[in-house]
Every structure is written in C-alpha cells, then in structure tokens.
Design an enzyme around this catalytic site. Sequence first.
Site, PDB file in Angstrom:
ATOM      1  N   SER A   1     -10.049   0.304   7.238  1.00 51.97           N
ATOM      2  CA  SER A   1      -9.381   0.413   5.943  1.00 51.97           C
ATOM      3  C   SER A   1      -8.851  -0.887   5.377  1.00 51.97           C
ATOM      4  O   SER A   1      -8.486  -0.936   4.201  1.00 51.97           O
ATOM      5  CB  SER A   1      -8.227   1.423   6.034  1.00 51.97           C
ATOM      6  OG  SER A   1      -8.722   2.730   6.169  1.00 51.97           O
TER       7      SER A   1
ATOM      8  N   SER B   1      -9.263   2.435   3.237  1.00 55.19           N
ATOM      9  CA  SER B   1      -8.279   3.094   2.394  1.00 55.19           C
ATOM     10  C   SER B   1      -7.338   2.127   1.665  1.00 55.19           C
ATOM     11  O   SER B   1      -6.519   2.554   0.854  1.00 55.19           O
ATOM     12  CB  SER B   1      -7.421   4.055   3.233  1.00 55.19           C
ATOM     13  OG  SER B   1      -6.676   3.366   4.221  1.00 55.19           O
TER      14      SER B   1
ATOM     15  N   LYS C   1       0.838  -1.192   0.000  1.00 62.00           N
ATOM     16  CA  LYS C   1       0.000   0.000   0.000  1.00 62.00           C
ATOM     17  C   LYS C   1       0.879   1.251   0.000  1.00 62.00           C
ATOM     18  O   LYS C   1       1.905   1.303   0.689  1.00 62.00           O
ATOM     19  CB  LYS C   1      -0.900  -0.029   1.235  1.00 62.00           C
ATOM     20  CG  LYS C   1      -1.901   1.110   1.346  1.00 62.00           C
ATOM     21  CD  LYS C   1      -2.760   0.891   2.580  1.00 62.00           C
ATOM     22  CE  LYS C   1      -3.766   1.999   2.801  1.00 62.00           C
ATOM     23  NZ  LYS C   1      -4.605   1.760   4.009  1.00 62.00           N
TER      24      LYS C   1
END
Length: 477
Positions: free
Chosen positions: A180, A156, A81
């Site tokens: 997330s 996210s 990520k």
Amino acid sequence: MAETSTRMTAAGIARRIRDGDLSPTEVVEAHLDRIHERNARTNAFVTVTDDLARETAAAAERAIDDGEPLGPLHGVPIAIKDLADVEGVRTTDGSLLFADRVADADSPFVARLRSAGAIVVGKTNTPEFGLGTTTDNLLVGPTGTPFDPDRVAGGSSGGAAAALGDSLVPLAPGSDAGGSIRIPASLCGVYGLKPTYGLVPNVTRPNAFADHTPLSHNGPMARTVEDAALSLDVMAGAHPRDPFSIPAQEKYHAAVDRPIDGMKIAYSPEMGTFPVEPAVRETLDDAVSAFERAGATVDEVDPDLGHDQGEIVDAYYTMATVRWQSLFDDLEAQGFDPRGEDRDRVRPYLADLVVDTEEPTVREYKRADVVRTHVFDGLQDCFEEYDLLVTATLGTTAFPHGEEPTRIDGVEIEPLRGWVLTQPYNFTGHPAASVPAGFVDGLPVGMQIAGRRHADATVIAASAAFERQRPWHDRYP
C-alpha cells in the site's frame, strides 16, 4: 517565494525556514492554495485542515521569533493518510461508517512528525479500511494518478501518492500491508519506503497484534529519497504500546550520501514468478544500469520463492481474509452491523470478500504460513549472496478506474492483486522501496529495491544513488 515553495523539497523548505528566507505561514498558505486549486483533479484529500494548519504555522512563527529550538521538519506541510489519527480531526478510514468520527489523540508516528515541527494540512484518501490495491470508497470516490487522473493512483495510500505527485505537499506518509506504500508510489511516480517491520510503530487496538499477519508497516512517502529518509528519522523507533516495534538502527538521512561502490545487486524484474508487461521490463532493463554507473555490480538472477504467483496470492488472501473477518468483528463490537443492516454502507467488493467468502480453517491458515516460510527462505537465500534484490514494483502501469487487469503479458492473473510484486515483503518484513524508474506512454514505472532485514539504510543509499543517476523531479505535472 511562497508561490514556488510547493515545488520545493521538505528538506529545502525546512532549511529555508531555519535560515529565515521563508516563513511557515507563507509556506502553508502556498500549499493550501494549491490544494484548493488542484485537488479536484486527483481527489487526493478527504479533509483539508485549513484552520489547524494556519494555527500551527502561526505557532511555528512564534517559536522562531522566540528563539526556540527548531525540529528537523519545522514549518514543513504534511498530509496524513486517513487511517491514522490527528487529534481533533476526523478519521474516516475511508468508510461511511466513520464519516463523522473525530480523533482524540495523534497516532504515535503522527505525534513524532508534529513534534519535529511538521504542519498537518489535511488527510488523504484511502480505500475503505485501507483494503485495496486501488483507492476508491463510498465516502469521497476514487483517487487518480496526477499523470492521468482517469487512471488509478493505486492503493491503499493512493491519496498520499497523488498529493505528492501533484505537488500538494512534500511529505505524506503511508501504510503498507500488501504493497500500500509501494503500489501508489509506482503509479504516481513518487518514492515510497516500506521499512523493516516494526521500525515505525503502529499502535492498534483492540488487538495490539493485528498487524502481524500479513505484516503491516507505516513508512515515508515523498518526491525525493532525502525527504523520505529525513521523515523516517523522525518516525522510527520503539514504542511501549507496540509489541513489535524496534529501535532505530541508525540515522537514515546520513545514508543518502553514502556511496554504493562494491554493493552487490540481484536483478530479477519478475522476482522469479510474477508476470510483467514487456514495456515495463524494457524500462527496468534500461534503468538498472544506473546502479552500475554508481559503482555497484548487478547480476540478473532468478530467485526461487518456492511457489508461483497464484499460490503466493492465494496464501496472502488466506491470511488477509482472517484479518478482514476480524475487522468486521471489531465493527460489530462497536455497534455496527457490516454483515447485515450496514452492508450497503460498506463498499461492495469489501463486503463480498468478507461476507461471501468462507473463513479459512485454522489448518488452512497455518498452511499459508508454510508458503510464507518458503518465500522467506527464497529471499534469504538471495540476500545471503546479494545486498539488494531489485524487481518491478508492479507488472503494469496505471489502468483506467474500474478496469483491473486480468492478464499480464498473456498470463491470466487475479485482477485485484495478481499484478503487484509487493506482497512477498509483507510475508517477511524486509525493507522495500519503490523508486521512479521511467515512463511507458507517459505513465510512471516503479522499480522495487529490497534489502536485508534491518538494512533500511542500504535500501536508502541505493535509492539515492539511483536518483542521482536518473533524477525524476522535472517530470511531475
């Protein structure tokens, strides 16, 4: 064989490489080919690290030829990520402000994955600074679910979940400060585990204590429970620079085959207070019986969190607003002006939330901690009687980009976070996973499985038992 490695599990790839049936180079090339062929569908990747991946794969081949000891993820492609650092690769945080920033060292959990033999093939998309329940930013735009790219992947860790769901990589860890990991896992039909707080270290600077309110976690995401457990074994454990990190409690991969006979499970699709669409509840009502077939007992309960969903969301925003204001302070210390000249380089919703929202007072901040305490006590009351609490992960399925829901089952909600049932566990630090439970109109539905603090192995064991009863691996695009 290289053509089919993109459909294989991480555990399967590692095993075939150890047995000499696959080479790291052919596995990496197959995954890079698929990324370049399909990434435009979902916009999962911000950066593809072709050269780094090929160099690392070649080194992995030499290690095999030289008879060196191989790590548990030797030769397995992974994506990181774009909030975490990979040495020599840009880390944008999803922001135009950091479009060209290059990391000078790996984040701790990334270093552990690479030491275990994993090969980084790229960085996945995230909303700016990871703040959002959907993944969109001014740098590369929105990420969509592989099941319908015109609909949100969640946030996210939306890029990570989309990359997994479209078989671009077998492992893509995420981070979770309000859901997330679990939100995009639900919307993209993959498995995501938010571990007990501190189990996977998170070294933050300039404020080493920034991730405490609300609690922020790093954790595994994968297409199978086994792969998630395998990567958790690698990532978990105390770190001297994380004041909240804790030692691993056991080998989590061993929990995958653990029976759940006699386990007591509380089932509350709405978690006692959150609205859930009827079709989502029907899917969960059907799916939860899998635990009983696996030997557990399931009771429908109505946990008392002490507050309705609106009050819980308000408390979360009080905590998060202080954290976001602090983030803008850090940006100013680095020479940016997000409240002024650089505001147009920040995603409008984020600038509005920080700049145009009055900062909570200290008394309001502490009152939010009282709400947090009530939620903690309500969950602890449940876990005194039950091993697990099973709920919906979200009150709805993936919706079109830019069309956040304002009502769920006729109940008016806050559109950015009122449809998620994940935030309570960022108040409390309990382990919580989202497991694919079924589909509504072709879109995935996630089931949230939460356990006692430090009982991550119990959550993994139940997740794996559910997966054996209701496998989902043939439903990916």
